[in-house]
Every structure is written in structure tokens, then in C-alpha cells.
Design an enzyme around this catalytic site. Structure first.
Site, PDB file in Angstrom:
ATOM      1  CD  GLU A 123      52.100  17.668   4.683  1.00 15.32           C
ATOM      2  OE1 GLU A 123      52.790  18.059   5.649  1.00 15.32           O
ATOM      3  OE2 GLU A 123      52.121  18.212   3.569  1.00 15.32           O
ATOM      4  CE1 TYR A 179      44.980  20.409  12.679  1.00 14.54           C
ATOM      5  CE2 TYR A 179      45.361  18.223  11.782  1.00 14.54           C
ATOM      6  CZ  TYR A 179      45.790  19.301  12.521  1.00 14.54           C
ATOM      7  OH  TYR A 179      47.029  19.280  13.093  1.00 14.54           O
TER       8      TYR A 179
HETATM    9  C1  LIG Z   1      45.461  17.880  18.467  1.00 15.52           C
HETATM   10  C2  LIG Z   1      45.625  18.753  19.721  1.00 15.52           C
HETATM   11  C3  LIG Z   1      46.487  19.959  19.361  1.00 15.52           C
HETATM   12  C4  LIG Z   1      44.228  19.242  20.175  1.00 15.52           C
HETATM   13  O1  LIG Z   1      44.411  20.173  21.226  1.00 15.52           O
HETATM   14  P1  LIG Z   1      43.363  20.283  22.451  1.00 15.52           P
HETATM   15  O2  LIG Z   1      43.670  21.512  23.211  1.00 15.52           O
HETATM   16  O3  LIG Z   1      43.349  19.011  23.186  1.00 15.52           O
HETATM   17  O4  LIG Z   1      41.982  20.472  21.634  1.00 15.52           O
HETATM   18  P2  LIG Z   1      40.658  21.205  22.144  1.00 15.52           P
HETATM   19  O5  LIG Z   1      40.367  20.857  23.555  1.00 15.52           O
HETATM   20  O6  LIG Z   1      40.720  22.646  21.800  1.00 15.52           O
HETATM   21  O7  LIG Z   1      39.575  20.497  21.218  1.00 15.52           O
HETATM   22  C5  LIG Z   1      39.359  20.975  19.891  1.00 15.52           C
HETATM   23  C6  LIG Z   1      38.768  19.858  19.059  1.00 15.52           C
HETATM   24  O8  LIG Z   1      39.736  18.812  18.868  1.00 15.52           O
HETATM   25  C7  LIG Z   1      39.066  17.550  18.848  1.00 15.52           C
HETATM   26  N1  LIG Z   1      39.441  16.790  20.047  1.00 15.52           N
HETATM   27  C8  LIG Z   1      40.148  17.269  21.114  1.00 15.52           C
HETATM   28  N2  LIG Z   1      40.363  16.275  22.008  1.00 15.52           N
HETATM   29  C9  LIG Z   1      39.748  15.171  21.506  1.00 15.52           C
HETATM   30  C10 LIG Z   1      39.615  13.825  21.958  1.00 15.52           C
HETATM   31  N3  LIG Z   1      40.137  13.423  23.122  1.00 15.52           N
HETATM   32  N4  LIG Z   1      38.950  12.931  21.176  1.00 15.52           N
HETATM   33  C11 LIG Z   1      38.423  13.317  19.990  1.00 15.52           C
HETATM   34  N5  LIG Z   1      38.525  14.590  19.487  1.00 15.52           N
HETATM   35  C12 LIG Z   1      39.172  15.503  20.242  1.00 15.52           C
HETATM   36  C13 LIG Z   1      37.574  17.871  18.888  1.00 15.52           C
HETATM   37  O9  LIG Z   1      37.143  18.090  17.556  1.00 15.52           O
HETATM   38  C14 LIG Z   1      37.577  19.170  19.665  1.00 15.52           C
HETATM   39  O10 LIG Z   1      36.411  19.940  19.457  1.00 15.52           O
HETATM   40  P3  LIG Z   1      35.099  19.689  20.392  1.00 15.52           P
HETATM   41  O11 LIG Z   1      35.567  19.805  21.807  1.00 15.52           O
HETATM   42  O12 LIG Z   1      34.160  20.756  19.990  1.00 15.52           O
HETATM   43  O13 LIG Z   1      34.632  18.307  20.075  1.00 15.52           O
HETATM   44  C15 LIG Z   1      46.243  17.947  20.898  1.00 15.52           C
HETATM   45  O14 LIG Z   1      45.519  16.756  21.064  1.00 15.52           O
HETATM   46  C16 LIG Z   1      47.709  17.612  20.706  1.00 15.52           C
HETATM   47  O15 LIG Z   1      48.596  18.371  21.060  1.00 15.52           O
HETATM   48  N6  LIG Z   1      47.999  16.407  20.148  1.00 15.52           N
HETATM   49  C17 LIG Z   1      49.386  15.972  19.943  1.00 15.52           C
HETATM   50  C18 LIG Z   1      50.036  16.734  18.832  1.00 15.52           C
HETATM   51  C19 LIG Z   1      49.341  16.512  17.514  1.00 15.52           C
HETATM   52  O16 LIG Z   1      48.887  15.418  17.198  1.00 15.52           O
HETATM   53  N7  LIG Z   1      49.282  17.585  16.709  1.00 15.52           N
HETATM   54  C20 LIG Z   1      48.712  17.551  15.385  1.00 15.52           C
HETATM   55  C21 LIG Z   1      49.719  17.003  14.441  1.00 15.52           C
HETATM   56  S1  LIG Z   1      49.101  16.970  12.762  1.00 15.52           S
END
Ligand SMILES: CC(C)(COP(=O)(O)OP(=O)(O)OC[C@H]1O[C@@H](n2cnc3c(N)ncnc32)[C@H](O)[C@@H]1OP(=O)(O)O)[C@@H](O)C(=O)NCCC(=O)NCCS
Length: 154
Positions: free
Chosen positions: A110, A122
């Protein structure tokens, strides 16, 4: 920071990681799980939790529950100082692999309707929207989008 993600190590979550995990959860979620909630998960036979470490510092974590042939992502988060560097990718690939290895065919989660960054992550891994839980989140009454990825592969 250019050496990320090469210097990231993925290990199973242990109680020694929980202080860092809780800190990341507080930075990441409006309703973060408590220390006890994470600690209980370490003794939950259906649960698998991993952390991403850079040197000795925990910079992210994620978890699944696998029940029969379905996996459920319970949590995935990266420390705000280490986001958009590919660590979310590494965690997601590992959660998919662990789900497959434990016999899951499909995987679900979710996500808040407003959490576009997580939805992008995702979708990148083949999850698609398949339902809504209305007013699921207690803090602001936000809907949850239910996403599924079917027939996960190794
Ligand atoms: C969601 C989260 C885990 C992503 O982790 P991250 O290490 O920043 O992600 P990555 O750098 O590996 O990026 C993976 C993909 O996420 C998406 N993404 C990451 N940062 C993004 C941004 N600033 N804007 C849009 N998409 C983004 C993209 O699809 C990206 O792939 P791409 O680089 O090929 O476009 C992180 O933002 C986070 O911890 N958020 C807060 C917690 C949360 O919301 N968890 C999910 C709850 S359901």
C-alpha cells in the site's frame, strides 16, 4: 557520494540496527513504527527485514511478509541524506529476490496517494495499481493505493 551504490552492503536486520532504523522511520513516515514494532518483527517467522549499510552506518531498510505464495512489502525507506542515489533500487531488488526465494508468486503493498516518489519506484519494478483503501491512513485520512506485481521472477 559518487561511490554509491557500489559501497552499499545489504544484510539481514538485527537488533543492533534498530536505533538507526527507528531514526530513518521517523524521518520517513508520518506514523513511524516504534522500536518495539520493529523488534517484534525480528521474531516474526513470516517476516524478512533487510538493511542497507554504507560503511557501518544504516542508510536504508525494507521488509516483507511472505504468506503462502504472496509477499507484502511492509516498509521501505532510505535516510533522507542518502535518497535519489540508487539505494531504493537496491532494497527493492533484494526484497523481490527474497520474496521469490521464499516462494512468493505475487507481491503487493500500500502507498499513500500523494507519495509519487514511492509510486515511481514501484512502477519501475512492475507494480501496477489494483485497488484503493479509502481513508486508510489515520493521521490525515489519506487513501492508500494498493499495488501488485504478478508473477515475480528471480
Ligand atoms: C521511496 C524511497 C525509498 C526511494 O528511495 P531512493 O533511494 O531515494 O530511490 P532511488 O534513488 O533508488 O530511485 C529509485 C526510483 O525511485 C523513483 N524516485 C526516486 N527519487 C525520486 C524523486 N525525487 N522524484 C521522482 N521519483 C523518484 C524513481 O523511479 C527512481 O528510479 P530512476 O532513478 O530510474 O528514475 C525514498 O524516497 C524514501 O525513503 N521515501 C520515504 C519513505 C517512503 O515513502 N517509503 C515508501 C512508503 S510506501
Amino acid at each position: 557520494m559518487e561511490d554509491i551504490p557500489e559501497n552499499i552492503e545489504i544484510v539481514e536486520m538485527k537488533s543492533a540496527h534498530l536505533a538507526d532504523v527507528c531514526e530513518i522511520a521517523i524521518f520517513s513516515f508520518p506514523i513511524p513504527w516504534s522500536y518495539d514494532s520493529f523488534n517484534n518483527e525480528l521474531n516474526n517467522k513470516l517476516a524478512t527485514y533487510i538493511v542497507a549499510k554504507k560503511d557501518e552506518k544504516v542508510v536504508g531498510f525494507g521488509g516483507i511478509w511472505v504468506i503462502f505464495d504472496e509477499s507484502h512489502i511492509t516498509n521501505i525507506a532510505v535516510h533522507p541524506d542518502y535518497r535519489s542515489l540508487g539505494i531504493g533500487d537496491i532494497l527493492m531488488k533484494e526484497l523481490l529476490k527474497k520474496s521469490y526465494d521464499k516462494g512468493a508468486k505475487d507481491i503487493t503493498l500500500e502507498v499513500r496517494r500523494s507519495n509519487i516518489v514511492a509510486q515511481n519506484l514501484y512502477k519501475k519494478y512492475g507494480f501496477a495499481q489494483d485497488g484503493i483503501r479509502k481513508k486508510y491512513y489515520q493521521d490525515n485520512g489519506e487513501d492508500a493505493i494498493i499495488m501488485w506485481k504478478r508473477e515475480i521472477k528471480e
